[in-house]
Design a protein around this motif. Structure first.
Motif, PDB file in Angstrom:
ATOM      1  N   TRP A 329       4.464 -25.637 -88.996  1.00 27.38           N
ATOM      2  CA  TRP A 329       4.411 -26.182 -87.649  1.00 27.38           C
ATOM      3  C   TRP A 329       5.110 -25.263 -86.653  1.00 27.38           C
ATOM      4  O   TRP A 329       5.743 -25.744 -85.712  1.00 27.38           O
ATOM      5  CB  TRP A 329       5.053 -27.566 -87.619  1.00 27.38           C
ATOM      6  CG  TRP A 329       4.407 -28.557 -88.537  1.00 27.38           C
ATOM      7  CD1 TRP A 329       4.800 -28.898 -89.788  1.00 27.38           C
ATOM      8  CD2 TRP A 329       3.220 -29.311 -88.260  1.00 27.38           C
ATOM      9  NE1 TRP A 329       3.958 -29.822 -90.329  1.00 27.38           N
ATOM     10  CE2 TRP A 329       2.975 -30.105 -89.415  1.00 27.38           C
ATOM     11  CE3 TRP A 329       2.365 -29.409 -87.166  1.00 27.38           C
ATOM     12  CZ2 TRP A 329       1.904 -30.967 -89.498  1.00 27.38           C
ATOM     13  CZ3 TRP A 329       1.304 -30.269 -87.257  1.00 27.38           C
ATOM     14  CH2 TRP A 329       1.072 -31.031 -88.397  1.00 27.38           C
ATOM     15  N   ASP A 331       5.848 -23.446 -83.514  1.00 25.27           N
ATOM     16  CA  ASP A 331       5.420 -23.587 -82.113  1.00 25.27           C
ATOM     17  C   ASP A 331       4.394 -24.699 -81.934  1.00 25.27           C
ATOM     18  O   ASP A 331       3.529 -24.643 -81.039  1.00 25.27           O
ATOM     19  CB  ASP A 331       4.841 -22.260 -81.594  1.00 25.27           C
ATOM     20  CG  ASP A 331       5.832 -21.119 -81.659  1.00 25.27           C
ATOM     21  OD1 ASP A 331       7.039 -21.390 -81.496  1.00 25.27           O
ATOM     22  OD2 ASP A 331       5.404 -19.967 -81.878  1.00 25.27           O
ATOM     23  N   LYS A 333       5.365 -28.328 -82.007  1.00 29.21           N
ATOM     24  CA  LYS A 333       6.180 -29.537 -82.075  1.00 29.21           C
ATOM     25  C   LYS A 333       5.384 -30.765 -81.644  1.00 29.21           C
ATOM     26  O   LYS A 333       5.517 -31.845 -82.241  1.00 29.21           O
ATOM     27  CB  LYS A 333       7.426 -29.371 -81.200  1.00 29.21           C
ATOM     28  CG  LYS A 333       8.380 -28.284 -81.675  1.00 29.21           C
ATOM     29  CD  LYS A 333       8.938 -28.611 -83.053  1.00 29.21           C
ATOM     30  CE  LYS A 333       9.939 -27.548 -83.498  1.00 29.21           C
ATOM     31  NZ  LYS A 333      10.459 -27.831 -84.864  1.00 29.21           N
ATOM     32  N   GLN A 336       2.982 -31.701 -84.394  1.00 30.98           N
ATOM     33  CA  GLN A 336       3.713 -32.248 -85.538  1.00 30.98           C
ATOM     34  C   GLN A 336       4.105 -33.698 -85.287  1.00 30.98           C
ATOM     35  O   GLN A 336       3.962 -34.561 -86.162  1.00 30.98           O
ATOM     36  CB  GLN A 336       4.953 -31.404 -85.812  1.00 30.98           C
ATOM     37  CG  GLN A 336       5.761 -31.868 -87.015  1.00 30.98           C
ATOM     38  CD  GLN A 336       7.019 -31.023 -87.218  1.00 30.98           C
ATOM     39  OE1 GLN A 336       7.459 -30.337 -86.295  1.00 30.98           O
ATOM     40  NE2 GLN A 336       7.576 -31.072 -88.417  1.00 30.98           N
ATOM     41  N   SER A 337       4.592 -33.970 -84.087  1.00 28.31           N
ATOM     42  CA  SER A 337       4.985 -35.345 -83.770  1.00 28.31           C
ATOM     43  C   SER A 337       3.791 -36.291 -83.813  1.00 28.31           C
ATOM     44  O   SER A 337       3.888 -37.417 -84.321  1.00 28.31           O
ATOM     45  CB  SER A 337       5.629 -35.377 -82.381  1.00 28.31           C
ATOM     46  OG  SER A 337       5.924 -36.696 -81.994  1.00 28.31           O
TER      47      SER A 337
END
Length: 475
Positions: A329, A331, A333, A336-337
């Protein structure tokens, strides 16, 4: 004993109307017509189709009410072609009664149905589909909060043997002949061309080949393993009620992650149109006013970009995640969330319940529309023509859902093996009690006069058409 010789006689030149055979209406179609008449179906379709008809010019056109009913017959009888629908209408007195065709009138032939479909545009078919959604919403069969999306492939009305090269226009056999001659075989046999063809990689690429009569069709492997020219049909279903909210037709080779946005937007537009009119008339939130808030799909729709886009649009996702192993993941974020949030919801109790319902709500719709409904193979060409047919086809499924809720039978075949007294004998009382009860709620909130229910200035044409649903007089 009656004999053939005893029945031979000369036909009368004039036959009294009272002597004609009376059509015996099918109980299901009789109740369906009662629901359509109660809701003002013919008045609505005649109003939205008026621009496509001219009085006193040429042959009299097919009435809009008859045209849309013939397409509904295609769903309820499981007939895939317009020619088959025309044959069924000419053969059955019960279907003629449902279509409101008198005994001294001829039933529409397939060319009349086809020409009427081509003349009436796609937006009008979409407006009729939205009108049927409004009828379901009045009966409490549309929520619009949790939407499930699934897709399937439809066999196109195009043969693989007819495909041509996009660059040169050569047919497949001409292309193989040229390749064989370039490889040193001056007069190749079919066996030599087949041997050369087996060694070529990507010999069925959609980027190189197209069908001359149906450019929208794509070369695709079907679910049974065979390869055909095909289209992709994607539908959105209300997970609480099972009603079909939207249908789209797209290229068969287009991935699910690329097509889900357009189907979700179409579903949001339909739900918003219905919610704006009904919620304002009822004075309460009967349909999700802001469009779908939750999305349920299978793992084919899962990708980082899709999950992030839906999160940014305010849609909670319940998308099954394929096993991709450890992921990086860097760069990313935000992605990913979004993916972790979707994973957490899918593993929760509500997520597991929605995934179990996918087989009941989404796969069942596939079976009703394309297997028993007879639309697995289309006989039309072009996405617009196919979508016109599919919209009314899905509208028939929604009407069947309404009748199943009212009387326990959603298709004519559903009457087989049932006692009439257990379902349709009580239909009239149950139907009109429910319709009267729901209608009284709306009429208590709506002011007198057909022009009191208004919509904002930035309304779409679909808003104007849908207002007819609540401006009609009640019986």
């Amino acid at each position: 004993m009656g004999t053939r010789a005893g029945r031979q006689r000369q036909e009368e030149l004039w036959v009294a109307t009272a002597s004609l055979a009376r059509p015996t209406s099918h109980p299901f179609y009789e109740r369906l017509n009662a629901v359509l008449d109660e809701c003002g179906f013919d008045e609505f379709v005649e109003g939205v189709c008026r621009q496509f008809y001219v009085d006193n010019v040429g042959r009299r056109g097919l009435a809009p009410g008859i045209y849309f009913r013939t397409l509904l017959v295609g769903y309820f009888e499981g007939i895939d072609s317009e020619r088959g629908i025309a044959w069924r209408a000419a053969d059955s007195l019960g279907i003629r009664s449902f279509l409101r065709i008198a005994l001294d009138e001829g039933s529409p032939d397939h060319s009349t149905i086809s020409r009427t479909r081509r003349l009436i545009d796609l937006e009008t078919h979409r407006a009729v589909f939205a009108w049927i959604l409004g009828v379901l919403a009045e009966s409490g069969l549309l929520r619009g909060k949790t939407i499930g999306i699934d897709a399937t492939t439809l066999e196109a009305n195009a043969a693989l043997r007819s495909i041509v090269r996009r660059d040169t226009g050569e047919r497949y056999e001409e292309f193989l002949t040229r390749l064989s001659q370039e490889s040193g075989i001056p007069t190749p046999t079919r066996a030599q061309m087949a041997k050369l063809d087996r060694k070529r990689p990507k010999k069925g690429s959609n980027e190189e080949w197209a069908h001359p009569h149906d450019p929208d069709a794509r070369i695709m492997k079907m679910k049974d393993g065979s390869t055909h020219m095909a289209h992709k049909a994607e539908h959105a279903v209300d997970m609480e009620t099972g009603a079909v909210v939207a249908v789209t037709v797209q290229a068969a080779n287009l991935g699910d992650t690329a097509s889900v946005q357009s189907t979700l937007e179409q579903a949001g537009e339909h739900v918003a149109v219905v919610a704006e009119v009904l919620n304002e008339a009822a004075g309460c939130e009967m349909v999700q006013p802001d469009g779908p808030a939750e999305l349920v799909t299978d793992k084919g729709y899962h990708s980082r970009e899709v999950v992030l886009q839906l999160k940014e649009a305010g849609v909670r996702t319940y998308i099954s995640e394929p096993d991709r192993g450890p992921q990086k993941w860097a760069d990313q974020k935000a992605e990913q969330s979004a993916v972790y949030g979707n994973r957490r919801r899918v593993r929760g109790e509500r997520g597991k319940g929605l995934q179990r319902q996918r087989g009941e709500k989404l796969e069942r719709v596939n079976a009703h529309l394309y297997e028993t409904g007879g639309m697995r193979r289309v006989h039309l060409r072009g996405h617009d023509n196919i979508l016109k047919r599919l919209l009314i086809h899905a509208g028939g499924l929604n009407l069947g859902l309404l009748l199943r809720t009212l009387c326990g039978v959603g298709t004519p075949r559903g009457l087989q093996g049932k006692r009439m007294g257990t379902s349709f004998e009580r239909f009239g009382m149950i139907d009109y009690i429910l319709i009267w009860f729901v209608s009284s709620i709306f009429e208590a909130k709506v002011k007198e006069g057909p022009n009191e229910v208004t919509s904002p200035r930035n309304e779409t044409p679909l808003h104007q058409l849908f207002l007819c649903l609540h401006s009609r007089p009640r019986a």
